[in-house]
Enzyme design. Structure first.
Site, mmCIF file in Angstrom:
data_model
loop_
_atom_site.group_PDB
_atom_site.id
_atom_site.type_symbol
_atom_site.label_atom_id
_atom_site.label_comp_id
_atom_site.label_asym_id
_atom_site.label_seq_id
_atom_site.Cartn_x
_atom_site.Cartn_y
_atom_site.Cartn_z
ATOM 1 N N TYR A 143 -7.711 -8.732 1.709
ATOM 2 C CA TYR A 143 -7.693 -9.052 0.277
ATOM 3 C C TYR A 143 -7.472 -7.785 -0.535
ATOM 4 O O TYR A 143 -8.177 -6.794 -0.350
ATOM 5 C CB TYR A 143 -9.019 -9.717 -0.095
ATOM 6 C CG TYR A 143 -9.143 -10.172 -1.537
ATOM 7 C CD1 TYR A 143 -8.027 -10.457 -2.316
ATOM 8 C CD2 TYR A 143 -10.391 -10.333 -2.122
ATOM 9 C CE1 TYR A 143 -8.155 -10.884 -3.620
ATOM 10 C CE2 TYR A 143 -10.530 -10.773 -3.431
ATOM 11 C CZ TYR A 143 -9.410 -11.041 -4.175
ATOM 12 O OH TYR A 143 -9.527 -11.460 -5.472
ATOM 13 N N CYS A 144 -6.474 -7.811 -1.424
ATOM 14 C CA CYS A 144 -6.202 -6.704 -2.345
ATOM 15 C C CYS A 144 -5.968 -5.418 -1.546
ATOM 16 O O CYS A 144 -5.123 -5.384 -0.660
ATOM 17 C CB CYS A 144 -7.351 -6.579 -3.344
ATOM 18 S SG CYS A 144 -7.043 -5.431 -4.706
ATOM 19 N N LEU A 145 -6.712 -4.338 -1.825
ATOM 20 C CA LEU A 145 -6.527 -3.085 -1.087
ATOM 21 C C LEU A 145 -6.802 -3.275 0.396
ATOM 22 O O LEU A 145 -6.212 -2.585 1.233
ATOM 23 C CB LEU A 145 -7.461 -1.994 -1.630
ATOM 24 C CG LEU A 145 -7.414 -1.651 -3.115
ATOM 25 C CD1 LEU A 145 -8.284 -0.451 -3.405
ATOM 26 C CD2 LEU A 145 -6.001 -1.407 -3.574
ATOM 27 N N GLY A 189 -5.899 -5.793 2.123
ATOM 28 C CA GLY A 189 -4.659 -6.280 2.711
ATOM 29 C C GLY A 189 -3.652 -5.169 2.917
ATOM 30 O O GLY A 189 -2.926 -5.145 3.923
ATOM 31 N N LEU A 191 -3.871 -11.441 1.059
ATOM 32 C CA LEU A 191 -4.342 -12.154 -0.128
ATOM 33 C C LEU A 191 -4.228 -11.236 -1.342
ATOM 34 O O LEU A 191 -4.980 -10.268 -1.464
ATOM 35 C CB LEU A 191 -5.787 -12.605 0.055
ATOM 36 C CG LEU A 191 -6.106 -13.423 1.315
ATOM 37 C CD1 LEU A 191 -7.599 -13.700 1.407
ATOM 38 C CD2 LEU A 191 -5.310 -14.709 1.327
#
Length: 601
Positions: A334-336, A338, A362
């Site tokens: 998720y975010c960083l 990912g 994500l």
């Protein structure tokens, strides 16, 4: 080396004409001067909330010089002001005379709700807000479309002008906000008294007083949020790895590893039981593991991106492989998280490590060329400024990070909040997402410096220049199927930037575009009203479809994207079998979830 240093017998200095001005200084002086410069920047940063004055001045001068050298553009602005002034005056005259059925001179943007109440449609408040909207429109024209101004500087100047205008909005002041005036009359000024109490409470906390109860009071980590049952099965200097207890008698053999961003506490994906992605996956027969990042302090200043990859993603994969041996792992970031996961996956592919059964990103970017409005705060000057602030304290503080994200949505996150708290005297009602949002984390000096320099400024990952263990890695080496999820209103990872993963890899990519923002669009549990998504799969050998065309031709589906993603995971998983032991046979679990690291302040 000049003569004075070459010959110690020389008692008098060499003539000025013979002194080399480019001669290197002795070692202590550059260190001292650099430290002095960094210290000054760090002190300034506390006053500017981390914004580089040099970056702002350069952008302003770029715009101003080019505008002054563009008589055509200036003439266009004068003509625009003259053409719009007369209709605005006629509107003001009609409103003052009490004429009914007057159409607004300028319609606010769809997301602008500052002037939505009926009170704003009465004189003189209708004239006030229409004049303000016209000023916003005129300054937008003035700060954009000036030939010769760099794209980055134009965006910075337009953003700065918008921030200044937002600060001066008539909705922000007692005497020009009819909603506040009405509340003041009806409540006999009690709203202002409560607002003063709220202001003094905030001031007390900002000055270092005891923490007042947050607006999301009542949400306790481990009881109300982050409460899915599980065990901590690994702890090292940087992470705790949580294995969640099975909720079904049989599970898919391939476990799911979730890598959250280290800028946030992991339980954004394990909020309340009703909207926990972790609980939802577990209840559908998946064995789920979650990384919980340590909240770093000054002692962790030298932890870099390689440490986050090695002690984070790779350590978690090794532990999972020991607990559930011989099967592939579905990894989701998720975010960083990912972005880090994609780096780790590229490094694994280069080394012939094929443990990943699939890769899910994500709201995570791998190409930072079009990273959205956050790029307003990222250029060489700004990054240097942030580096010096982090150098001084060893990390980037939560308040310094939050300030930039709040400015991106200042109307919603700053000014409207101030009006409600200080003028209307309201106390916001807390929810689980607000509780999580207030529970921010820090970022180490070295890691954040490398992240900004290598990814945002140089875009090394997308260009095949990012190194893992000293060797460049390429996303094209990844062969595991990819599912990428973007959200329609994402200001942090714009969905068109997330969509680029299809250009950067040579594997099948399923892209999901979900309705919502960076957080609320991801936390989109089934049954959530008003949710929808689009989904399609691009095979490796299919022709490229650009993002805008993809959005137009891909059908929209009502409901939560969680269900489509879980079906995607299930298609790439084996038949169900008895769940694995908690912690495996090699090591006993350390403690119950949520562990220790998530509680660190």
């Amino acid at each position: 080396m000049n003569e004075l240093h070459a010959n110690p017998k020389v008692a008098s200095p060499a003539p000025l004409a013979h002194v080399r001005l480019d001669a290197p200084a002795t070692a202590p002086f550059p260190i001292f001067t650099e430290s002095a410069d960094r210290l000054v920047h760090a002190m300034q940063g506390r006053l500017t909330n981390g914004v580089s004055p040099a970056s702002m001045v350069l952008a302003y001068l770029d715009w101003l010089v080019h505008l002054a050298n563009s008589p055509g553009k200036m003439g266009e602005l004068v003509q625009n002001a003259a053409a719009k002034s007369l209709p605005l005056l006629r509107y003001a005259q009609s409103s003052a005379l009490g004429l009914r059925g007057i159409d607004p001179f300028i319609e606010p943007l769809a997301h602008d709700s500052r002037f939505a109440s009926p009170q704003w449609q009465t004189f003189p408040f209708d004239v006030l807000h229409q004049s303000f909207l016209y000023a916003e429109q005129w300054w937008h024209y003035a700060t954009t479309g000036v030939r010769g101004v760099s794209r980055h500087h134009e965006a910075v100047v337009e953003f700065a002008a918008r921030q200044l205008l937002d600060m001066m909005s008539p909705s922000n002041f007692l005497g020009t906000n009819p909603d506040v005036l009405k509340a003041t009359v009806e409540q006999g000024g009690q709203n202002l008294a409560r607002g003063m109490e709220n202001f003094l409470d905030l001031l007390h906390r900002q000055m270092g007083g005891p923490e007042a109860k947050p607006s999301a009071d009542g949400f306790v980590v481990g009881r109300d949020v982050a409460c899915t049952p599980g065990k901590v099965v690994l702890r090292n200097r940087l992470i705790e790895l949580i294995q969640y207890a099975p909720a079904t008698g049989a599970v898919h053999p391939e476990p799911v590893l979730i890598v959250p961003a280290w800028i946030m506490k992991y339980y954004i994906l394990d909020l309340s039981p009703c909207n926990s992605l972790v609980r939802w996956l577990v209840e559908r027969g998946h064995t789920v593991f979650m990384i919980s990042w340590k909240n770093p302090d000054a002692e962790d200043r030298d932890l870099g991106m390689s440490d986050y990859r090695r002690l984070g993603v790779m350590a978690a994969l090794d532990a999972i492989s020991a607990i559930v041996p011989g099967v592939g792992i579905h990894a989701a970031g998720y975010c960083l998280g990912g972005t880090l996961l994609s780096i780790a996956a590229a490094g694994m592919a280069k080394d012939g490590d094929h443990r990943l059964a699939s890769l899910t990103l994500l709201a995570a970017q791998t190409d930072f060329e079009d990273a959205g409005e956050i790029l307003l705060f990222i250029d060489e000057s700004q990054v240097t400024y942030l580096e010096d602030m982090m150098w001084n304290q060893g990390y980037l503080d939560t308040k310094q990070m939050a300030g930039a994200f709040q400015l991106l949505r200042s109307n919603d996150l700053i000014w409207s909040q101030m009006v409600r708290r200080f003028l209307l005297g309201e106390t916001p009602h807390g929810n689980d997402l607000m509780a999580w949002n207030a529970d921010a984390t820090r970022m180490p000096y070295r890691m954040h410096t490398e992240y900004l320099q290598r990814l945002f400024l140089r875009n090394e990952l997308a260009k095949g220049r990012y190194t893992v263990d000293g060797r460049p890695v390429a996303l094209t080496d990844i062969r595991a199927p990819i599912c990428a999820v973007g959200t329609t209103k994402d200001h942090v990872a714009p969905w068109r930037s997330v969509y680029k993963i299809g250009l950067l890899t040579d594997t099948d990519v399923t892209f999901i575009l979900a309705k919502g923002g960076h957080n609320a669009g991801i936390i989109s549990e089934p049954g959530h009203a008003g949710r929808s998504y689009q989904i399609s799969t691009h095979k490796d050998l299919d022709h490229y479809v650009d993002a805008d065309s993809w959005e137009q031709v891909t059908p929209r589906r009502e409901g939560s994207w969680w269900e489509a993603w879980q079906a995607w995971l299930a298609e790439r998983s084996g038949p169900r079998m008895p769940p694995p032991p908690m912690g495996g046979e090699a090591a006993a679990p350390l403690m119950d979830a949520p562990g220790l690291y998530v509680l660190m302040r």
